[in-house]
Design a protein around this motif. Structure first.
Motif, PDB file in Angstrom:
ATOM      1  N   VAL A 151      19.377  23.936   9.428  1.00  0.00           N
ATOM      2  CA  VAL A 151      19.050  24.946   8.241  1.00  0.00           C
ATOM      3  C   VAL A 151      17.997  25.588   8.243  1.00  0.00           C
ATOM      4  CG1 VAL A 151      19.836  25.570   6.016  1.00  0.00           C
ATOM      5  CG2 VAL A 151      21.497  23.972   7.092  1.00  0.00           C
ATOM      6  N   GLY A 152      17.085  24.781   7.889  1.00  0.00           N
ATOM      7  CA  GLY A 152      15.568  25.309   7.662  1.00  0.00           C
ATOM      8  C   GLY A 152      14.974  25.885   8.965  1.00  0.00           C
ATOM      9  N   GLY A 153      15.401  25.550  10.066  1.00  0.00           N
ATOM     10  CA  GLY A 153      15.109  26.379  11.467  1.00  0.00           C
ATOM     11  C   GLY A 153      15.661  27.717  11.475  1.00  0.00           C
ATOM     12  N   VAL A 154      16.964  27.790  11.086  1.00  0.00           N
ATOM     13  CA  VAL A 154      17.565  29.258  11.164  1.00  0.00           C
ATOM     14  C   VAL A 154      17.004  30.116  10.186  1.00  0.00           C
ATOM     15  CG1 VAL A 154      19.791  30.519  10.771  1.00  0.00           C
ATOM     16  CG2 VAL A 154      19.673  28.258  12.345  1.00  0.00           C
ATOM     17  N   LEU A 155      16.770  29.573   9.105  1.00  0.00           N
ATOM     18  CA  LEU A 155      16.411  30.521   7.735  1.00  0.00           C
ATOM     19  C   LEU A 155      15.092  30.895   7.811  1.00  0.00           C
ATOM     20  CD1 LEU A 155      17.285  31.290   5.125  1.00  0.00           C
ATOM     21  CD2 LEU A 155      16.634  29.212   4.084  1.00  0.00           C
ATOM     22  N   GLU A 156      14.276  29.901   8.451  1.00  0.00           N
ATOM     23  CA  GLU A 156      12.775  30.199   8.758  1.00  0.00           C
ATOM     24  C   GLU A 156      12.684  31.404   9.768  1.00  0.00           C
ATOM     25  OE1 GLU A 156       8.937  27.864   9.780  1.00  0.00           O
ATOM     26  OE2 GLU A 156      10.479  28.068  11.436  1.00  0.00           O
ATOM     27  N   SER A 157      13.391  31.359  10.807  1.00  0.00           N
ATOM     28  CA  SER A 157      13.617  32.526  11.977  1.00  0.00           C
ATOM     29  C   SER A 157      14.200  33.905  11.281  1.00  0.00           C
ATOM     30  CB  SER A 157      14.415  31.959  12.964  1.00  0.00           C
ATOM     31  OG  SER A 157      13.765  30.893  13.902  1.00  0.00           O
ATOM     32  N   MET A 158      15.108  33.692  10.523  1.00  0.00           N
ATOM     33  CA  MET A 158      15.512  35.006   9.973  1.00  0.00           C
ATOM     34  C   MET A 158      14.565  35.715   9.032  1.00  0.00           C
ATOM     35  SD  MET A 158      19.635  33.919   8.878  1.00  0.00           S
ATOM     36  CE  MET A 158      20.203  35.490   8.612  1.00  0.00           C
ATOM     37  N   LEU A 159      13.918  34.880   8.166  1.00  0.00           N
ATOM     38  CA  LEU A 159      12.915  35.385   7.324  1.00  0.00           C
ATOM     39  C   LEU A 159      11.696  35.904   8.013  1.00  0.00           C
ATOM     40  CD1 LEU A 159      12.822  32.527   4.713  1.00  0.00           C
ATOM     41  CD2 LEU A 159      13.418  34.740   4.096  1.00  0.00           C
ATOM     42  N   THR A 160      11.347  35.218   9.012  1.00  0.00           N
ATOM     43  CA  THR A 160       9.983  35.582   9.774  1.00  0.00           C
ATOM     44  C   THR A 160      10.388  37.141  10.348  1.00  0.00           C
ATOM     45  OG1 THR A 160       9.545  33.331   9.893  1.00  0.00           O
ATOM     46  CG2 THR A 160       8.371  34.959  11.371  1.00  0.00           C
ATOM     47  N   GLN A 161      11.485  37.018  11.144  1.00  0.00           N
ATOM     48  CA  GLN A 161      11.912  38.154  11.984  1.00  0.00           C
ATOM     49  C   GLN A 161      12.332  39.505  11.059  1.00  0.00           C
ATOM     50  OE1 GLN A 161      14.526  36.612  14.838  1.00  0.00           O
ATOM     51  NE2 GLN A 161      13.102  34.935  15.387  1.00  0.00           N
ATOM     52  N   ASP A 162      13.337  38.845  10.249  1.00  0.00           N
ATOM     53  CA  ASP A 162      13.893  40.158   9.663  1.00  0.00           C
ATOM     54  C   ASP A 162      13.418  40.723   8.215  1.00  0.00           C
ATOM     55  OD1 ASP A 162      15.548  39.712  11.860  1.00  0.00           O
ATOM     56  OD2 ASP A 162      17.140  38.603  10.602  1.00  0.00           O
ATOM     57  N   VAL A 163      12.748  39.842   7.753  1.00  0.00           N
ATOM     58  CA  VAL A 163      12.126  39.976   6.268  1.00  0.00           C
ATOM     59  C   VAL A 163      10.925  40.144   6.094  1.00  0.00           C
ATOM     60  CG1 VAL A 163      12.104  39.187   3.867  1.00  0.00           C
ATOM     61  CG2 VAL A 163      14.101  38.585   5.225  1.00  0.00           C
ATOM     62  N   TRP A 164       9.765  39.284   6.667  1.00  0.00           N
ATOM     63  CA  TRP A 164       8.456  39.308   6.491  1.00  0.00           C
ATOM     64  C   TRP A 164       7.805  40.059   7.472  1.00  0.00           C
ATOM     65  CZ3 TRP A 164       8.616  33.412   6.109  1.00  0.00           C
ATOM     66  CH2 TRP A 164       8.943  33.022   4.981  1.00  0.00           C
ATOM     67  N   GLY A 165       8.588  40.111   8.889  1.00  0.00           N
ATOM     68  CA  GLY A 165       7.954  40.742   9.902  1.00  0.00           C
ATOM     69  C   GLY A 165       6.619  39.890  10.847  1.00  0.00           C
ATOM     70  N   GLY A 166       6.606  38.408  10.397  1.00  0.00           N
ATOM     71  CA  GLY A 166       5.701  37.834  10.982  1.00  0.00           C
ATOM     72  C   GLY A 166       5.669  36.635  10.056  1.00  0.00           C
ATOM     73  N   PRO A 167       4.852  35.691  10.294  1.00  0.00           N
ATOM     74  CA  PRO A 167       4.510  34.339   9.198  1.00  0.00           C
ATOM     75  C   PRO A 167       4.311  34.839   8.126  1.00  0.00           C
ATOM     76  CG  PRO A 167       3.719  34.104  11.475  1.00  0.00           C
ATOM     77  CD  PRO A 167       3.921  35.378  11.533  1.00  0.00           C
ATOM     78  N   LEU A 168       4.740  34.196   6.877  1.00  0.00           N
ATOM     79  CA  LEU A 168       4.317  34.568   5.559  1.00  0.00           C
ATOM     80  C   LEU A 168       2.821  34.125   5.290  1.00  0.00           C
ATOM     81  CD1 LEU A 168       5.516  35.184   2.853  1.00  0.00           C
ATOM     82  CD2 LEU A 168       5.540  32.863   2.103  1.00  0.00           C
ATOM     83  N   LEU A 169       2.359  33.312   6.002  1.00  0.00           N
ATOM     84  CA  LEU A 169       0.856  32.887   5.761  1.00  0.00           C
ATOM     85  C   LEU A 169      -0.013  33.970   6.131  1.00  0.00           C
ATOM     86  CD1 LEU A 169       0.446  29.011   6.530  1.00  0.00           C
ATOM     87  CD2 LEU A 169      -0.232  30.234   4.238  1.00  0.00           C
ATOM     88  N   ALA A 170       0.390  34.905   7.216  1.00  0.00           N
ATOM     89  CA  ALA A 170      -0.333  36.152   7.656  1.00  0.00           C
ATOM     90  C   ALA A 170      -0.428  37.123   6.101  1.00  0.00           C
ATOM     91  CB  ALA A 170       0.292  36.791   8.640  1.00  0.00           C
ATOM     92  N   LYS A 171       0.235  36.961   5.180  1.00  0.00           N
ATOM     93  CA  LYS A 171       0.030  37.680   4.083  1.00  0.00           C
ATOM     94  C   LYS A 171      -0.825  37.259   2.986  1.00  0.00           C
ATOM     95  CE  LYS A 171       4.813  39.548   4.471  1.00  0.00           C
ATOM     96  NZ  LYS A 171       4.252  40.699   4.957  1.00  0.00           N
ATOM     97  N   ALA A 172      -1.371  35.941   3.032  1.00  0.00           N
ATOM     98  CA  ALA A 172      -2.146  35.279   2.262  1.00  0.00           C
ATOM     99  C   ALA A 172      -3.844  35.996   2.396  1.00  0.00           C
ATOM    100  CB  ALA A 172      -2.362  33.740   2.641  1.00  0.00           C
ATOM    101  N   PRO A 173      -4.311  36.122   1.216  1.00  0.00           N
ATOM    102  CA  PRO A 173      -5.538  36.518   1.500  1.00  0.00           C
ATOM    103  C   PRO A 173      -6.503  35.963   2.182  1.00  0.00           C
ATOM    104  CG  PRO A 173      -4.787  36.536  -0.983  1.00  0.00           C
ATOM    105  CD  PRO A 173      -3.848  35.957  -0.194  1.00  0.00           C
ATOM    106  N   ALA A 174      -7.145  36.518   3.107  1.00  0.00           N
ATOM    107  CA  ALA A 174      -7.896  35.693   4.205  1.00  0.00           C
ATOM    108  C   ALA A 174      -9.282  35.284   3.609  1.00  0.00           C
ATOM    109  CB  ALA A 174      -8.197  36.639   5.207  1.00  0.00           C
ATOM    110  N   LEU A 175      -9.447  34.127   3.889  1.00  0.00           N
ATOM    111  CA  LEU A 175     -10.749  33.575   3.421  1.00  0.00           C
ATOM    112  C   LEU A 175     -11.948  33.985   4.549  1.00  0.00           C
ATOM    113  CD1 LEU A 175      -9.768  29.648   3.221  1.00  0.00           C
ATOM    114  CD2 LEU A 175     -10.456  31.196   1.311  1.00  0.00           C
ATOM    115  N   GLU A 176     -11.477  34.526   5.649  1.00  0.00           N
ATOM    116  CA  GLU A 176     -12.464  34.958   6.397  1.00  0.00           C
ATOM    117  C   GLU A 176     -11.352  36.043   7.385  1.00  0.00           C
ATOM    118  OE1 GLU A 176     -13.326  32.224   9.916  1.00  0.00           O
ATOM    119  OE2 GLU A 176     -14.470  31.855   8.011  1.00  0.00           O
ATOM    120  N   GLU A 177     -12.038  36.926   8.169  1.00  0.00           N
ATOM    121  CA  GLU A 177     -10.868  37.869   8.901  1.00  0.00           C
ATOM    122  C   GLU A 177     -10.560  36.802  10.251  1.00  0.00           C
ATOM    123  OE1 GLU A 177     -10.121  40.789   8.793  1.00  0.00           O
ATOM    124  OE2 GLU A 177     -10.944  40.936   6.710  1.00  0.00           O
ATOM    125  N   LYS A 178      -9.292  37.073  10.186  1.00  0.00           N
ATOM    126  CA  LYS A 178      -8.629  36.421  11.446  1.00  0.00           C
ATOM    127  C   LYS A 178      -8.460  37.280  12.615  1.00  0.00           C
ATOM    128  CE  LYS A 178      -5.169  34.742   8.850  1.00  0.00           C
ATOM    129  NZ  LYS A 178      -5.314  35.025   7.579  1.00  0.00           N
TER     130      LYS A 178
END
Length: 507
Positions: A480-507
């Motif tokens: 369930v977690g694998g499917v849910l993560e894929s749907m959130l990453t692809q359809d909702v966030w447009g990438g990993p959620l951690l990419a939205k975290a305030p960066a400690l330095e430029e990535k």
């Protein structure tokens, strides 16, 4: 991929690059050690670092891969270990002055499994003292900050492990979960954490807090990475009297298959009524939870509501059972056998007075509070009224879970009723304890649970989505977690959620 950028990929990708020879484990491990040097002065995720040991393990992993003898897919990928887990030759303190500087003469079974799989251990992560807390503010050696907001807590007690993941200091981490101490920090840092079925990951060499509740488990940035680490650490162990001989394995295969098919048709999901909002829940947390339920329906799952009437007593039962076991387990720290020894400033040096001086100096306020509570609950005249009654409630809660799982394949709820709060905001112990309401039932019942990020609340901070499954059915969490993560990453966030975290330095 440049070596200094590889730390921002997930563990599965790092493992692929190691397998193809595009990067060596030494390069990968050194990149993470450099990252720790660069940012951990701000985060405070690590209590101890082991660059020499980690690089030596990395060289050994490179040699195994060169010979085609890598014992696991993750061989050569670095890992951070909670400082509650014994590591031979590397200080293990439980974040307490009581064990400051103590180097265990042996490895925990979990540590042995990591070493045999060839994962370099980069260091030991911070926690609430003896795992008692939900904010990593109760460490004797300083607090840990949340990379999403440095003025906020990273959860606890495995807050150091969660913060190390969110700050890109390690791709994998180990935590322990007694009442939510893996899942809650995962929720508030936007990472993934799993409490396996009790008894499927050995507790041997894990410093005990509450023995019938403590559960070591994997933490990572994705569901697949968590599954890969789960497969490394889950094993039967004759040194642990509660170890199960049929620990579920093959979790990574479950995730990969689920993310290929992206189909949850036939999966029955139960929403726990008692944990679906109410007093103390942030509106943004509830909103994110309900939006995620819609995604499960979209994937083909059926949603039903489940009543678990005895959950209203879970918090009370837990805060009698856990302190009682704490009182018993921490009695060994007496100033006589090992660890800190403090002698009285004046008067005779008797065993009783040395014990009092040592425990007074060695334990922090939260540990003392739980020892006192547990000792009272176990005392003559109160045992049946408090501890005995709590054990009966625990049985009722286990029956609630059994009945719910007859109707549903998995149960779901928010992981935490709130997002990460500011340091010092929860100065009332009772207010802090109430935040465990969604996570402690799984520990009382011994069932596995997962937290994965479901989005951001109205305050811009991560929200966790909790999935629970029957004992020994950890694979359901990963499906369930694998499917849910894929749907959130692809359809909702447009990438990993951690990419939205305030960066400690430029990535």
């Amino acid at each position: 991929m440049a070596t200094d950028q590889i730390i921002f990929s997930d563990a599965a990708e790092q493992a692929r690059l190691l397998a193809t020879g595009e990067v060596s484990s030494r390069e990968l491990t050194q990149a993470h050690l450099d990252r720790i040097d660069a940012v951990d002065g701000t985060i405070g995720a690590f209590l101890a670092r082991d660059p020499e040991g980690a690089l030596a393990a990395a060289d050994a992993a490179d040699e195994l891969r060169a010979q085609g003898k890598a014992p696991h897919e993750l061989t050569g990928v670095p890992v951070a270990v909670k400082d509650l887990i014994c590591t031979r030759g590397l200080a293990t303190t439980a974040a307490s002055k009581m064990l400051e500087g103590w180097e265990p003469p042996y490895d925990a079974t979990l540590t042995t499994n990591l070493r045999q799989a060839g994962l370099p251990i980069v260091g030991k992560t911070n926690l609430d003292e003896f795992a008692m807390g939900g904010s990593t503010e109760h460490s004797a050696f300083g607090r840990t900050a949340n990379p999403w907001d440095l003025g906020r807590i990273p959860g606890g007690s495995s807050g150091g492990s969660a913060a190390a993941l969110a700050a890109w200091e390690a791709p994998l981490a180990i935590g322990t979960d007694t009442g939510g101490s893996i899942r809650q920090p995962a929720a508030v840092t936007g990472t993934v954490g799993v409490k396996p079925t009790y008894g499927t990951v050995s507790r041997f060499g894990v410093i005990a807090m509450a023995s019938s509740l403590d559960t070591p488990g994997p933490m990572a940035r994705t569901v697949l990475d968590t599954a890969l680490l789960h497969d490394v650490i889950a094993s039967y162990d004759h040194l642990d009297s509660t170890s199960l001989s049929d620990a579920p394995r093959g979790m990574a295969d479950v995730v990969r298959h689920a993310q290929q098919g992206m189909d949850l048709t036939g999966v029955r999901v139960g929403v726990i009524d008692q944990l679906d909002g109410g007093d103390g829940y942030q509106a943004g947390v509830v909103k994110s939870f309900h939006s995620t339920l819609e995604l499960l329906e979209k994937a083909g799952a059926t949603i039903d509501r489940v009543e678990m009437p005895h959950l209203e007593y879970a918090l009370d039962a837990y805060y009698l059972i856990m302190p009682a076991e704490v009182s018993s387990n921490l009695a060994r720290y007496d100033g006589m056998r090992y660890g800190l020894r403090v002698e009285p400033e004046s008067g005779p040096v008797t065993a009783e007075r040395v014990m009092a001086a040592t425990r007074g100096a060695g334990f922090g306020d939260e540990v003392k509070r739980r020892i006192i509570l547990g000792t009272h609950a176990l005392s003559a005249g109160y045992y049946d009224a408090y501890y005995g009654s709590a054990l009966k409630v625990r049985t009722l809660i286990q029956r609630d879970f059994a009945a719910a799982f007859e109707r549903c394949d998995v149960l779901v709820s928010p992981t935490s009723p709130v997002t990460a709060f500011r340091f010092g905001e929860k100065d009332d112990p009772l207010a802090m304890y109430k935040l465990d309401v969604t996570t402690i039932p799984a520990n009382l019942a011994g069932v596995p649970g997962m937290s994965l990020p479901s989005g951001l609340s109205d305050d811009g901070l991560p929200v966790g989505f909790q999935i629970l499954a029957p004992q020994r059915c950890d694979d359901r969490l990963y499906r369930v977690g694998g499917v849910l993560e894929s749907m959130l990453t692809q359809d909702v966030w447009g990438g990993p959620l951690l990419a939205k975290a305030p960066a400690l330095e430029e990535k």
